[in-house]
Design a protein around this motif. Structure first.
Motif, short mmCIF file in Angstrom:
data_model
loop_
_atom_site.label_atom_id
_atom_site.label_comp_id
_atom_site.label_asym_id
_atom_site.label_seq_id
_atom_site.Cartn_x
_atom_site.Cartn_y
_atom_site.Cartn_z
N MET A 116 -3.75 -2.15 1.06
CA MET A 116 -2.99 -1.06 1.68
C MET A 116 -1.52 -1.14 1.27
SD MET A 116 -4.70 -0.83 5.47
CE MET A 116 -3.44 0.23 6.07
N GLU A 117 -0.99 -2.36 1.24
CA GLU A 117 0.40 -2.53 0.85
C GLU A 117 0.61 -2.12 -0.61
OE1 GLU A 117 3.76 -6.03 0.53
OE2 GLU A 117 1.98 -6.35 1.77
N GLN A 118 -0.34 -2.46 -1.47
CA GLN A 118 -0.24 -2.07 -2.88
C GLN A 118 -0.27 -0.55 -3.03
OE1 GLN A 118 -3.43 -4.15 -4.75
NE2 GLN A 118 -2.35 -6.13 -4.72
N ARG A 119 -1.17 0.10 -2.30
CA ARG A 119 -1.24 1.57 -2.36
C ARG A 119 0.07 2.19 -1.87
NH1 ARG A 119 -6.95 1.87 0.59
NH2 ARG A 119 -8.22 1.05 -1.11
N TRP A 120 0.58 1.67 -0.78
CA TRP A 120 1.85 2.17 -0.25
C TRP A 120 2.96 2.00 -1.27
CZ3 TRP A 120 3.62 5.22 3.35
CH2 TRP A 120 4.96 5.18 3.69
N GLN A 121 3.01 0.85 -1.92
CA GLN A 121 4.04 0.58 -2.92
C GLN A 121 3.90 1.52 -4.11
OE1 GLN A 121 6.51 -1.55 -2.29
NE2 GLN A 121 7.46 -0.74 -4.11
N ARG A 122 2.67 1.78 -4.56
CA ARG A 122 2.46 2.72 -5.67
C ARG A 122 2.94 4.12 -5.30
NH1 ARG A 122 -2.85 0.22 -6.83
NH2 ARG A 122 -3.64 1.70 -5.31
N ARG A 123 2.66 4.54 -4.07
CA ARG A 123 3.11 5.86 -3.62
C ARG A 123 4.63 5.93 -3.61
NH1 ARG A 123 -1.09 5.78 1.13
NH2 ARG A 123 -2.93 6.51 0.00
N ARG A 124 5.27 4.86 -3.13
CA ARG A 124 6.74 4.84 -3.09
C ARG A 124 7.30 4.88 -4.52
NH1 ARG A 124 9.01 0.13 0.31
NH2 ARG A 124 10.88 0.94 -0.66
N GLU A 126 5.81 6.11 -7.21
CA GLU A 126 5.58 7.44 -7.78
C GLU A 126 6.58 8.44 -7.21
OE1 GLU A 126 1.53 8.26 -6.86
OE2 GLU A 126 0.76 6.87 -8.38
N HIS A 127 6.87 8.32 -5.94
CA HIS A 127 7.82 9.23 -5.29
C HIS A 127 9.22 9.00 -5.86
CE1 HIS A 127 9.62 11.79 -2.29
NE2 HIS A 127 10.44 10.82 -1.95
N ASP A 128 9.62 7.74 -6.09
CA ASP A 128 10.93 7.44 -6.65
C ASP A 128 11.03 7.94 -8.09
OD1 ASP A 128 11.67 6.25 -4.33
OD2 ASP A 128 11.27 4.20 -5.00
N GLY A 129 9.93 7.96 -8.81
CA GLY A 129 9.94 8.39 -10.20
C GLY A 129 10.06 9.89 -10.36
N LEU A 130 9.83 10.65 -9.31
CA LEU A 130 9.89 12.13 -9.41
C LEU A 130 11.28 12.63 -9.49
CD1 LEU A 130 7.14 13.18 -6.91
CD2 LEU A 130 6.99 13.08 -9.37
#
Length: 130
Positions: A116-124, A126-130
């Motif tokens: 769950m922490e890895q998924r959350w980090q990936r989402r963050r 991806e969001h920072d990369g936008l």
């Protein structure tokens, strides 16, 4: 204690920024002085170990009443061996694309919370990369 993936990424990012901003300073921090110091410390520990062996043998040969000399020799040997082993460990080589950890830590099977922490980090990320 190893760094978390997020902390490791931040550290790598700071290293790249340091190399980009001031490569001369970053090269000076690479650790050549540290390697020289470590090598010298290991050589001195080896010499001290030899002195400890000489004290140990000397205490045994001279007189039986000189047992304290043998004990001191053994303690010198032990201390120098510990110093050499501690100095012989590999130090990280810092470079623009290198990872600070000498070897990745042994990974256990990821738990539900880790995933769950890895998924959350990936989402963050991806969001920072936008």
């Amino acid at each position: 204690m190893p760094l978390s993936e997020h902390e490791q990424r931040l550290l790598d990012q700071m290293e790249r920024a340091l190399y980009a901003e001031d490569p001369k300073f970053a090269t000076a921090l690479e650790g050549t002085g540290l390697r020289t110091y470590t090598r010298r410390r290991v050589y001195l520990a080896a010499a001290g170990f030899a002195v400890g062996v000489a004290l140990l043998m000397g205490g045994m040969i001279i007189q039986p009443q000189q047992i304290w000399l043998s004990v001191i020799g053994f303690l010198v040997m032990l201390g120098c061996a510990l110093l050499a082993v501690a100095g012989w460990r590999k130090h990280p080589v810092v470079g623009p694309g290198t990872n600070l950890r000498a070897a990745p830590p042994a990974r256990r099977k990821a738990s539900v919370m880790d995933r769950m922490e890895q998924r959350w980090q990936r989402r963050r990320d991806e969001h920072d990369g936008l």
